[in-house]
Scaffold this motif. Structure first.
Motif, PDB file in Angstrom:
ATOM      1  N   ILE A  64       0.856  -1.191   0.000  1.00 56.71           N
ATOM      2  CA  ILE A  64       0.000   0.000   0.000  1.00 56.71           C
ATOM      3  C   ILE A  64       0.891   1.240   0.000  1.00 56.71           C
ATOM      4  N   ALA A  65       0.495   2.244  -0.761  1.00 53.85           N
ATOM      5  CA  ALA A  65       1.271   3.492  -0.817  1.00 53.85           C
ATOM      6  C   ALA A  65       0.768   4.449   0.262  1.00 53.85           C
ATOM      7  N   MET A  66       1.606   5.426   0.596  1.00 52.54           N
ATOM      8  CA  MET A  66       1.262   6.374   1.671  1.00 52.54           C
ATOM      9  C   MET A  66      -0.036   7.124   1.349  1.00 52.54           C
ATOM     10  N   ASN A  67      -0.250   7.511   0.062  1.00 57.10           N
ATOM     11  CA  ASN A  67      -1.450   8.284  -0.272  1.00 57.10           C
ATOM     12  C   ASN A  67      -2.715   7.416  -0.272  1.00 57.10           C
TER      13      ASN A  67
ATOM     14  N   ASP B 191      13.493   5.301   8.495  1.00 54.20           N
ATOM     15  CA  ASP B 191      13.621   6.656   9.001  1.00 54.20           C
ATOM     16  C   ASP B 191      12.458   7.001   9.929  1.00 54.20           C
ATOM     17  N   TYR B 192      12.768   7.644  11.044  1.00 53.62           N
ATOM     18  CA  TYR B 192      11.742   7.995  12.036  1.00 53.62           C
ATOM     19  C   TYR B 192      10.646   8.869  11.424  1.00 53.62           C
ATOM     20  N   GLY B 193      11.033   9.780  10.543  1.00 54.30           N
ATOM     21  CA  GLY B 193      10.066  10.691   9.913  1.00 54.30           C
ATOM     22  C   GLY B 193       9.024   9.936   9.107  1.00 54.30           C
ATOM     23  N   PHE B 194       9.442   8.844   8.448  1.00 57.59           N
ATOM     24  CA  PHE B 194       8.514   8.050   7.640  1.00 57.59           C
ATOM     25  C   PHE B 194       7.477   7.371   8.537  1.00 57.59           C
ATOM     26  N   VAL B 195       7.949   6.828   9.670  1.00 56.33           N
ATOM     27  CA  VAL B 195       7.029   6.180  10.625  1.00 56.33           C
ATOM     28  C   VAL B 195       6.059   7.211  11.191  1.00 56.33           C
TER      29      VAL B 195
ATOM     30  N   ALA C  65       3.436   7.941   8.649  1.00 53.07           N
ATOM     31  CA  ALA C  65       2.457   6.845   8.593  1.00 53.07           C
ATOM     32  C   ALA C  65       1.492   6.930   9.777  1.00 53.07           C
ATOM     33  N   MET C  66       2.025   7.247  10.962  1.00 55.54           N
ATOM     34  CA  MET C  66       1.169   7.386  12.153  1.00 55.54           C
ATOM     35  C   MET C  66       0.183   8.535  11.973  1.00 55.54           C
ATOM     36  N   ALA C  67       0.633   9.624  11.358  1.00 63.33           N
ATOM     37  CA  ALA C  67      -0.241  10.774  11.125  1.00 63.33           C
ATOM     38  C   ALA C  67      -1.379  10.390  10.179  1.00 63.33           C
ATOM     39  N   GLU C  68      -1.069   9.581   9.156  1.00 67.62           N
ATOM     40  CA  GLU C  68      -2.105   9.122   8.217  1.00 67.62           C
ATOM     41  C   GLU C  68      -3.123   8.232   8.928  1.00 67.62           C
ATOM     42  N   VAL C  69      -2.627   7.360   9.829  1.00 68.68           N
ATOM     43  CA  VAL C  69      -3.531   6.478  10.580  1.00 68.68           C
ATOM     44  C   VAL C  69      -4.469   7.318  11.451  1.00 68.68           C
ATOM     45  N   ARG C  70      -3.906   8.343  12.088  1.00 70.26           N
ATOM     46  CA  ARG C  70      -4.736   9.228  12.924  1.00 70.26           C
ATOM     47  C   ARG C  70      -5.734   9.997  12.078  1.00 70.26           C
TER      48      ARG C  70
END
Length: 138
Positions: free
Chosen positions: A80-83, A110-114, A117-122
């Motif tokens: 799955i892609a980030m978008n 990279d921490y920024g990528f995680v 991803a967490m921001a997208e989940v929220r």
């Protein structure tokens, strides 16, 4: 005789230990421990799937988002892609009662990528996010 008496007096003065600096150092250490102990106890809560007390139902498997070392995300072995993450999660969790996502990220990611991803989940409306970590001895 007068000389030996004088020598004895100076030796007695030298053998006395001045404990005032020791007490000062101990008080400073005590204050430092009193200040730092409450800070250490707050920490960060990380929900691990094995020990989680949040009540994952037996019939519902924990929902795991896996992030590989090369920043590829998979859900149930599907890439799955980030978008696509936010709309996909919204669709999946519309019918689920247990809105909880576990993120299993490779340590090289990279921490920024995680964080992204967490921001997208929220953003998909899921605020119960757990991080799956490996025990130190493995």
């Amino acid at each position: 005789m007068g000389m030996s008496g004088g020598g004895g007096k100076s030796r007695a003065t030298l053998s006395e230990i001045n404990i005032t600096p020791l007490v000062d150092v101990m008080l400073v250490l005590l204050i430092m421990f009193m200040v730092t102990t409450p800070l250490m106890q707050q920490g960060i809560e990380v929900d691990l799937p094995k020990t989680s007390s949040s009540g994952v139902e037996v019939n519902e498997e924990p929902f795991v988002l896996v992030i590989n070392a090369d920043q590829r995300m998979t859900i149930a072995k599907q890439k799955i892609a980030m978008n696509e993450l936010r709309p996909k999660l919204k669709a999946i969790f519309e019918t689920k009662k247990n809105k909880q996502v576990y993120i299993q990220a490779d340590r090289k990611v990279d921490y920024g990528f995680v964080a992204e991803a967490m921001a997208e989940v929220r953003a998909a409306g899921i605020f119960n996010i757990g991080l799956i970590t490996q025990p130190k001895d493995q």
